[in-house]
Motif scaffolding. Structure first.
Motif, PDB file in Angstrom:
ATOM      1  N   THR A 217      51.351  29.647 -29.624  1.00 29.97           N
ATOM      2  CA  THR A 217      51.275  30.685 -30.652  1.00 29.97           C
ATOM      3  C   THR A 217      49.818  30.937 -31.039  1.00 29.97           C
ATOM      4  OG1 THR A 217      53.445  30.067 -31.518  1.00 29.97           O
ATOM      5  CG2 THR A 217      52.025  31.353 -32.967  1.00 29.97           C
ATOM      6  N   GLY A 218      49.030  29.866 -31.060  1.00 22.45           N
ATOM      7  CA  GLY A 218      47.607  30.004 -31.354  1.00 22.45           C
ATOM      8  C   GLY A 218      46.840  30.725 -30.270  1.00 22.45           C
ATOM      9  N   LEU A 219      47.433  30.901 -29.103  1.00 17.08           N
ATOM     10  CA  LEU A 219      46.799  31.656 -28.025  1.00 17.08           C
ATOM     11  C   LEU A 219      47.109  33.141 -28.117  1.00 17.08           C
ATOM     12  CD1 LEU A 219      47.466  29.247 -25.001  1.00 17.08           C
ATOM     13  CD2 LEU A 219      45.398  29.478 -26.368  1.00 17.08           C
ATOM     14  N   ILE A 267      39.644  16.800 -19.021  1.00 13.54           N
ATOM     15  CA  ILE A 267      38.853  17.993 -18.716  1.00 13.54           C
ATOM     16  C   ILE A 267      39.556  19.249 -19.224  1.00 13.54           C
ATOM     17  CG2 ILE A 267      38.018  19.444 -16.818  1.00 13.54           C
ATOM     18  CD1 ILE A 267      37.496  16.825 -15.267  1.00 13.54           C
ATOM     19  N   GLY A 268      40.882  19.279 -19.073  1.00 12.39           N
ATOM     20  CA  GLY A 268      41.643  20.437 -19.557  1.00 12.39           C
ATOM     21  C   GLY A 268      41.523  20.605 -21.059  1.00 12.39           C
ATOM     22  N   TRP A 269      41.712  19.506 -21.805  1.00  7.56           N
ATOM     23  CA  TRP A 269      41.612  19.580 -23.267  1.00  7.56           C
ATOM     24  C   TRP A 269      40.194  19.928 -23.718  1.00  7.56           C
ATOM     25  CZ3 TRP A 269      45.950  19.981 -25.719  1.00  7.56           C
ATOM     26  CH2 TRP A 269      47.087  19.278 -25.328  1.00  7.56           C
ATOM     27  N   LEU A 270      39.202  19.296 -23.091  1.00  7.58           N
ATOM     28  CA  LEU A 270      37.809  19.525 -23.483  1.00  7.58           C
ATOM     29  C   LEU A 270      37.412  20.977 -23.239  1.00  7.58           C
ATOM     30  CD1 LEU A 270      35.086  18.402 -24.438  1.00  7.58           C
ATOM     31  CD2 LEU A 270      34.589  17.808 -22.057  1.00  7.58           C
ATOM     32  N   THR A 271      37.759  21.507 -22.089  1.00  9.45           N
ATOM     33  CA  THR A 271      37.417  22.897 -21.770  1.00  9.45           C
ATOM     34  C   THR A 271      38.092  23.860 -22.725  1.00  9.45           C
ATOM     35  OG1 THR A 271      37.243  22.248 -19.432  1.00  9.45           O
ATOM     36  CG2 THR A 271      37.335  24.607 -19.928  1.00  9.45           C
ATOM     37  N   ALA A 272      39.361  23.587 -23.065  1.00  3.58           N
ATOM     38  CA  ALA A 272      40.075  24.449 -24.013  1.00  3.58           C
ATOM     39  C   ALA A 272      39.377  24.464 -25.367  1.00  3.58           C
ATOM     40  CB  ALA A 272      41.516  23.972 -24.172  1.00  3.58           C
ATOM     41  N   GLY A 273      38.840  23.316 -25.783  1.00  2.00           N
ATOM     42  CA  GLY A 273      38.151  23.250 -27.061  1.00  2.00           C
ATOM     43  C   GLY A 273      36.804  23.943 -27.061  1.00  2.00           C
ATOM     44  N   LEU A 274      36.164  24.008 -25.882  1.00  2.00           N
ATOM     45  CA  LEU A 274      34.840  24.618 -25.791  1.00  2.00           C
ATOM     46  C   LEU A 274      34.886  26.124 -25.579  1.00  2.00           C
ATOM     47  CD1 LEU A 274      33.040  21.938 -23.563  1.00  2.00           C
ATOM     48  CD2 LEU A 274      32.753  22.298 -26.021  1.00  2.00           C
ATOM     49  N   LEU A 275      35.997  26.620 -25.059  1.00  2.00           N
ATOM     50  CA  LEU A 275      36.114  28.061 -24.806  1.00  2.00           C
ATOM     51  C   LEU A 275      36.235  28.831 -26.120  1.00  2.00           C
ATOM     52  CD1 LEU A 275      38.566  28.088 -21.764  1.00  2.00           C
ATOM     53  CD2 LEU A 275      36.208  28.940 -21.760  1.00  2.00           C
ATOM     54  N   TRP A 337      46.682  18.845 -35.268  1.00  3.78           N
ATOM     55  CA  TRP A 337      46.850  20.276 -35.039  1.00  3.78           C
ATOM     56  C   TRP A 337      46.993  20.967 -36.402  1.00  3.78           C
ATOM     57  CZ3 TRP A 337      45.696  21.741 -30.282  1.00  3.78           C
ATOM     58  CH2 TRP A 337      45.761  20.772 -29.278  1.00  3.78           C
ATOM     59  N   LYS A 338      45.858  21.267 -36.989  1.00  3.44           N
ATOM     60  CA  LYS A 338      45.790  21.753 -38.366  1.00  3.44           C
ATOM     61  C   LYS A 338      46.040  23.250 -38.437  1.00  3.44           C
ATOM     62  CE  LYS A 338      42.403  18.136 -39.390  1.00  3.44           C
ATOM     63  NZ  LYS A 338      41.037  17.844 -39.896  1.00  3.44           N
ATOM     64  N   ALA A 339      46.956  23.636 -39.317  1.00  2.00           N
ATOM     65  CA  ALA A 339      47.327  25.050 -39.432  1.00  2.00           C
ATOM     66  C   ALA A 339      46.117  25.929 -39.747  1.00  2.00           C
ATOM     67  CB  ALA A 339      48.392  25.220 -40.513  1.00  2.00           C
ATOM     68  N   TYR A 346      42.245  25.616 -32.678  1.00  6.19           N
ATOM     69  CA  TYR A 346      42.584  24.210 -32.890  1.00  6.19           C
ATOM     70  C   TYR A 346      41.563  23.258 -32.248  1.00  6.19           C
ATOM     71  CZ  TYR A 346      47.171  26.060 -34.208  1.00  6.19           C
ATOM     72  OH  TYR A 346      48.204  26.736 -34.817  1.00  6.19           O
ATOM     73  N   PRO A 347      40.294  23.332 -32.647  1.00  9.37           N
ATOM     74  CA  PRO A 347      39.286  22.451 -32.036  1.00  9.37           C
ATOM     75  C   PRO A 347      39.561  20.972 -32.239  1.00  9.37           C
ATOM     76  CG  PRO A 347      38.407  23.542 -34.000  1.00  9.37           C
ATOM     77  CD  PRO A 347      39.710  24.200 -33.681  1.00  9.37           C
ATOM     78  N   THR A 348      40.023  20.583 -33.420  1.00  5.95           N
ATOM     79  CA  THR A 348      40.285  19.160 -33.673  1.00  5.95           C
ATOM     80  C   THR A 348      41.312  18.608 -32.697  1.00  5.95           C
ATOM     81  OG1 THR A 348      39.772  19.381 -36.034  1.00  5.95           O
ATOM     82  CG2 THR A 348      41.066  17.463 -35.372  1.00  5.95           C
ATOM     83  N   GLY A 349      42.418  19.320 -32.540  1.00  9.65           N
ATOM     84  CA  GLY A 349      43.458  18.872 -31.625  1.00  9.65           C
ATOM     85  C   GLY A 349      42.964  18.755 -30.198  1.00  9.65           C
ATOM     86  N   ASN A 350      42.248  19.763 -29.731  1.00  6.09           N
ATOM     87  CA  ASN A 350      41.758  19.754 -28.355  1.00  6.09           C
ATOM     88  C   ASN A 350      40.765  18.624 -28.105  1.00  6.09           C
ATOM     89  OD1 ASN A 350      42.969  22.063 -26.872  1.00  6.09           O
ATOM     90  ND2 ASN A 350      42.082  23.263 -28.517  1.00  6.09           N
ATOM     91  N   PHE A 351      39.824  18.436 -29.024  1.00  2.00           N
ATOM     92  CA  PHE A 351      38.797  17.426 -28.800  1.00  2.00           C
ATOM     93  C   PHE A 351      39.333  16.010 -28.963  1.00  2.00           C
ATOM     94  CE2 PHE A 351      35.637  20.877 -30.164  1.00  2.00           C
ATOM     95  CZ  PHE A 351      35.380  21.226 -28.845  1.00  2.00           C
ATOM     96  N   VAL A 352      40.258  15.796 -29.886  1.00  2.00           N
ATOM     97  CA  VAL A 352      40.862  14.471 -30.021  1.00  2.00           C
ATOM     98  C   VAL A 352      41.663  14.123 -28.769  1.00  2.00           C
ATOM     99  CG1 VAL A 352      42.564  13.091 -31.279  1.00  2.00           C
ATOM    100  CG2 VAL A 352      40.906  14.464 -32.541  1.00  2.00           C
TER     101      VAL A 352
END
Length: 391
Positions: A217-219, A267-275, A337-339, A346-352
Motif C-alpha cells: 500500500t505504501g508503494l 541487499i533487497g531491503w537496503l536498496t528499497a530503503g535508499l530508493l 513499520w511506522k504509519a 518506511y525507511p525504518t522498516g527497510n533498514f532494520v
C-alpha cells in the motif's frame, strides 16, 4: 566391496513420507491464518470497511495485537513441546491444538471490538505455538504418532525409521537430559548464536507475514490491487525456499546457503530503503528480492540447529527455544513499520530488515567455520558422544 548403508544412512535421502506431506498441508493452513490479519488491515480501507476501522483500532493497537500473538508463541512453545515429547501422543496433542486454534479462528470472523481482537489473537497464538513444532479431529486418526504405527510402512521401513529416530533422540520417551546437556543447550555460545540469528531472520519474516499489504500500500497501491500485488513476492520466496532447502540438504552445506540467501535479502531491503519513496516499480522489485532472503533461510536454520544440538536428548528443547526466538523477532517486526513513515517509504522498516539480514549472514558464516573447526578437532557433544557436526 562397498559398505552396506546403515538403516540411518539409508533413510537420509528417502523421499517425503505421507506424514511429512500431511504436515505440509497443515502448515499451509498455519501460515495462511498467521498472515491473514495483515491483509484484513488494509483491505477495503477506502470504504472504511477494513479491520482497523471496523474495530476502532489505531496502527499502534494493531501492532500491540500482533505483538501479543507473538508473545504467546514465545511463552508456550517450550512447555507445549515438552508435553508432546513426554506425556501426550503427538496425534492427540496436535489434533487438540489445531481444533482449538480452528475454533478460535472461526470466532475471529465475528469480532466487533478491539478487545475481542486482542483476546482471540492471543489465544490463537497460544495454540499455534504448540502446533508449530509437529483438520484437527482427523489428525487423531490419520496422523501416526511414530513410524512404528504407520500403516503404510512395511516392517523393514519401520525398522529403518525407528533406528534413525532413536539415534537422534527422537520418538516418545521419558528419558531426561543431564543438567550439563540442558545448560549447554540453553547457554553455550554457539547455541545462543543460532537463537540470535533466528531472531534476526524472523524480523524480515514477520515483516512479510504481518505487513506485506501495508508495504505494498505504501508503494502507491490500494485495496484489492494491493492484495493481489502481495502475491508475487511470496511466490518468489516459495520458489527460492524449495530450491535452497533441497540444495542445502543435498550438499550438506546449510551455513553457506543461509549466508547467501541472507545477503541477497539484505541487499533487497537496503536498496528499497535508499530508493526515492516514489520509485514504486523499483522498490516493488526490491521487495521481491528481499523475499529471497528470510523465508528461504528459515528451514535451513531450523534443520541446522536440530543437527547440532549439544545432546540428542535436548533436541526438543533446542527446537522449542529456536522457535520461541521467532516470537521475539516478530515482536520487533511489528513496531518498525511506522504509519507516519508511509509517505517516506518506511525507511525504518527497510533498514532494520536489511541490518538483520546482514547480521544473519555474518553469524551463519561464523557458525559454518566453527563447525568445520569442531569436526577437525573431533569435539564431542555434551554427553561425551562422538559427533559429526553439520555444516
Amino acid at each position: 566391496m562397498d559398505k552396506k548403508p546403515s538403516p540411518i544412512e539409508y533413510h537420509e535421502h528417502k523421499p517425503l513420507s505421507a506424514i511429512e506431506k500431511d504436515h505440509g498441508a497443515v502448515y499451509l493452513l498455519n501460515f495462511l491464518d498467521r498472515g491473514n490479519i495483515g491483509n484484513s488491515k488494509v483491505l477495503n480501507a477506502e470504504t472504511r470497511d477494513d479491520l482497523l476501522q471496523q474495530t476502532h483500532m489505531t496502527s499502534n493497537n494493531y501492532a500491540l495485537t500482533v505483538t501479543l500473538f507473538s508473545l504467546a508463541y514465545t511463552l508456550f512453545e517450550v512447555p507445549s513441546n515438552w508435553v508432546m515429547k513426554h506425556y501426550v501422543r503427538p496425534s492427540m496433542w496436535l489434533g487438540f491444538l489445531l481444533f482449538c486454534w480452528g475454533v478460535l479462528t472461526m470466532g475471529f470472523a465475528g469480532v466487533k471490538s478491539y478487545a475481542s481482537v486482542v483476546v482471540l489473537r492471543f489465544f490463537i497464538g497460544v495454540f499455534e505455538a504448540g502446533f508449530f513444532p509437529g483438520d484437527a479431529f482427523l489428525l487423531w486418526f490419520c496422523l501416526p504418532d511414530y513410524p512404528a504405527r504407520a500403516t503404510w510402512l512395511n516392517s523393514s521401513d519401520k525398522h529403518f525409521a525407528v533406528s534413525r529416530l532413536e539415534s537422534r533422540g527422537g520418538g516418545y520417551n521419558r528419558a531426561h537430559a543431564s543438567h550439563e546437556e540442558i545448560f549447554q543447550t540453553l547457554f553455550s555460545p554457539r547455541m545462543l548464536a543460532h537463537y540470535l540469528a533466528y531472531i534476526a531472520d524472523v524480523v524480515p519474516q514477520g515483516s512479510f507475514t504481518f505487513f506485506t499489504p501495508t508495504i505494498v500500500t505504501g508503494l502507491g497501491y490500494t485495496s484489492i490491487h494491493a492484495q493481489l500485488l502481495t502475491v508475487p513476492p511470496w511466490v518468489v520466496g516459495f520458489c527460492v525456499a524449495i530450491t535452497l532447502s533441497y540444495s542445502a540438504d543435498h550438499f550438506d552445506a546449510r551455513g553457506w546457503h543461509i549466508t547467501t540467501a541472507s545477503l541477497v535479502g539484505g541487499i533487497g531491503w537496503l536498496t528499497a530503503g535508499l530508493l526515492p519513496p516514489d520509485a514504486y516499480g523499483k522498490r516493488y522489485g526490491c521487495l521481491c528480492l528481499a523475499a529471497a532472503g528470510a523465508f528461504p533461510a528459515a528451514p535451513a536454520m531450523t534443520n541446522w540447529v536440530t543437527c547440532n544440538t549439544p545432546s540428542f536428548l535436548t533436541i526438543p528443547l533446542a527446537i522449542a527455544l529456536h522457535n520461541s526466538s521467532a516470537g521475539i523477532g516478530q515482536i520487533i517486526a511489528q513496531w518498525i513499520w511506522k504509519a507516519g513513515e508511509a509517505k517516506d517509504g518506511y525507511p525504518t522498516g527497510n533498514f532494520v530488515c536489511a541490518g538483520c539480514s546482514f547480521f544473519v549472514a555474518v553469524v551463519a558464516a561464523g557458525l559454518r567455520i566453527t563447525y568445520g573447526v569442531m569436526n577437525r578437532r573431533e569435539v564431542r557433544d555434551a554427553s561425551g558422544e562422538k559427533r559429526v557436526w553439520a555444516y
